[in-house]
Design a protein around this motif. Structure first.
Motif, PDB file in Angstrom:
ATOM      1  N   UNK A   1      -9.452 -10.743  53.542  1.00  0.00           N
ATOM      2  CA  UNK A   1     -10.864 -10.425  53.757  1.00  0.00           C
ATOM      3  C   UNK A   1     -11.297  -9.471  52.655  1.00  0.00           C
ATOM      4  N   UNK A   2     -12.370  -9.808  51.938  1.00  0.00           N
ATOM      5  CA  UNK A   2     -12.796  -8.988  50.803  1.00  0.00           C
ATOM      6  C   UNK A   2     -14.298  -8.722  50.861  1.00  0.00           C
ATOM      7  N   UNK A   3     -14.711  -7.671  50.163  1.00  0.00           N
ATOM      8  CA  UNK A   3     -16.122  -7.292  50.078  1.00  0.00           C
ATOM      9  C   UNK A   3     -16.896  -8.349  49.303  1.00  0.00           C
ATOM     10  N   UNK A   4     -18.136  -8.557  49.692  1.00  0.00           N
ATOM     11  CA  UNK A   4     -18.967  -9.581  49.051  1.00  0.00           C
ATOM     12  C   UNK A   4     -19.131  -9.358  47.552  1.00  0.00           C
ATOM     13  N   UNK A   5     -19.075  -8.107  47.119  1.00  0.00           N
ATOM     14  CA  UNK A   5     -19.248  -7.806  45.706  1.00  0.00           C
ATOM     15  C   UNK A   5     -18.138  -8.333  44.817  1.00  0.00           C
ATOM     16  N   UNK A   6     -17.015  -8.711  45.422  1.00  0.00           N
ATOM     17  CA  UNK A   6     -15.895  -9.236  44.639  1.00  0.00           C
ATOM     18  C   UNK A   6     -15.926 -10.759  44.524  1.00  0.00           C
ATOM     19  N   UNK A   7     -16.890 -11.399  45.182  1.00  0.00           N
ATOM     20  CA  UNK A   7     -16.945 -12.856  45.208  1.00  0.00           C
ATOM     21  C   UNK A   7     -17.989 -13.363  44.209  1.00  0.00           C
ATOM     22  N   UNK A   8     -17.575 -14.307  43.362  1.00  0.00           N
ATOM     23  CA  UNK A   8     -18.465 -14.907  42.369  1.00  0.00           C
ATOM     24  C   UNK A   8     -18.410 -16.423  42.490  1.00  0.00           C
ATOM     25  N   UNK A   9     -19.484 -17.072  42.114  1.00  0.00           N
ATOM     26  CA  UNK A   9     -19.542 -18.533  42.170  1.00  0.00           C
ATOM     27  C   UNK A   9     -18.708 -19.127  41.043  1.00  0.00           C
ATOM     28  N   UNK A  10     -17.958 -20.185  41.359  1.00  0.00           N
ATOM     29  CA  UNK A  10     -17.152 -20.876  40.348  1.00  0.00           C
ATOM     30  C   UNK A  10     -18.059 -21.831  39.579  1.00  0.00           C
ATOM     31  N   UNK A  11     -18.119 -21.656  38.267  1.00  0.00           N
ATOM     32  CA  UNK A  11     -19.014 -22.480  37.435  1.00  0.00           C
ATOM     33  C   UNK A  11     -18.265 -23.502  36.596  1.00  0.00           C
ATOM     34  N   UNK A  12     -16.928 -23.423  36.595  1.00  0.00           N
ATOM     35  CA  UNK A  12     -16.139 -24.363  35.802  1.00  0.00           C
ATOM     36  C   UNK A  12     -15.243 -25.199  36.708  1.00  0.00           C
ATOM     37  N   UNK A  13     -14.280 -25.892  36.116  1.00  0.00           N
ATOM     38  CA  UNK A  13     -13.403 -26.793  36.862  1.00  0.00           C
ATOM     39  C   UNK A  13     -12.577 -26.053  37.909  1.00  0.00           C
ATOM     40  N   UNK A  14     -12.537 -26.557  39.149  1.00  0.00           N
ATOM     41  CA  UNK A  14     -11.740 -25.904  40.197  1.00  0.00           C
ATOM     42  C   UNK A  14     -10.259 -25.896  39.849  1.00  0.00           C
ATOM     43  N   UNK A  15      -9.551 -24.952  40.399  1.00  0.00           N
ATOM     44  CA  UNK A  15      -8.104 -24.827  40.198  1.00  0.00           C
ATOM     45  C   UNK A  15      -7.401 -25.932  40.990  1.00  0.00           C
ATOM     46  N   UNK A  16      -6.427 -26.589  40.354  1.00  0.00           N
ATOM     47  CA  UNK A  16      -5.696 -27.669  41.001  1.00  0.00           C
ATOM     48  C   UNK A  16      -4.342 -27.223  41.555  1.00  0.00           C
TER      49      UNK A  16
END
Length: 251
Positions: free
Chosen positions: A74-89
């Protein structure tokens, strides 16, 4: 990122920014909202985008990732960013790339740091040759999950265990528990209302549970007890079960 956007990303990959402790790929499992507090994210780590900052002194000390594959946190919202490139496989593949990038940076910025580069190369070889192990959470009598179970009446516990069985889960699959019972000691004639957040995980699935509860001591012989468990799987399957004692039937 605001709460509305975050809720639209549940089930998708995002970036966890830990700055000096590294940058990670993760799946957003749930958005946790509490009154008058910033929202928090429940995430499942799936990869490493950038290693933690490495010690660059004469006595180089390798700093590995703080999160392992499958860790649910569980983490603070400030540490979450939108992924703009290829997802991790793959966690392991992403870790290999992160180490290779760190070696490249060391060669460019600190070519004289032979010890650090050699340690990174050794770490790279170990990651490439051995699969990473998943983190295991073991509970004890003082673990938040164990304490939560102790707060449930026997019929409520039986109901929870039966519901876990429908998802092919047991108590051994617990990986995270936020127990708010510990913040609200029940005193005479005091009602408490709150939510506990629980996450179970197997190799096949992650299941998030919100446990809504109400407790009230009316007198020495009468307690009002209400429990509602809301299950949500990573595939979107949902289920709700409830337990009430005889004094809360009219709620």
């Amino acid at each position: 990122m605001d709460r509305k956007e975050a809720q639209s990303l549940i089930g998708k990959q995002i970036i966890v920014q830990e700055h000096q402790s590294g940058v990670y790929y993760a799946e957003l499992v749930d958005v946790i909202v509490q009154p008058r507090k910033p929202w928090r994210g429940l995430v499942k780590i799936v990869g490493v985008k950038q290693l933690p900052a490495q010690t660059s002194s004469l006595e180089f000390k390798l700093t590995p990732p703080v999160y392992q594959d499958g860790d649910v946190i569980e983490i603070h919202s400030g540490k979450i960013e939108k992924l703009t490139k290829t997802p991790c496989q793959s966690y392991q593949d992403s870790l290999v790339k992160a180490i290779e990038k760190e070696i490249e940076n060391c060669n460019k910025k600190q070519p004289s740091n032979v010890t650090g580069i050699d340690e990174l190369k050794s770490y790279l070889n170990s990651v490439q040759s051995e699969p990473l192990k998943e983190a295991v959470v073991k509970t004890s009598n003082n673990h938040p999950y164990s304490l939560l179970l102790q707060e449930l009446e026997k019929p409520a516990l039986d109901t929870l265990e039966k519901a876990l069985g429908t998802f092919e889960l047991t108590h051994d699959n617990i990986v995270y528990c936020h127990n708010s019972f510990t913040n609200h000691p029940l005193q005479e004639s005091l009602a408490i209302v709150g939510v506990n957040f629980i996450t179970y995980q197997t190799k096949e699935q992650v299941v998030s549970v919100q446990h809504h509860y109400e407790r009230k001591v009316v007198n020495a012989h009468q307690d009002v007890i209400y429990d509602r468990f809301e299950f949500t799987t990573e595939s979107g399957k949902r289920s709700i079960i409830m337990y009430t004692n005889e004094f809360s039937r009219d709620r």
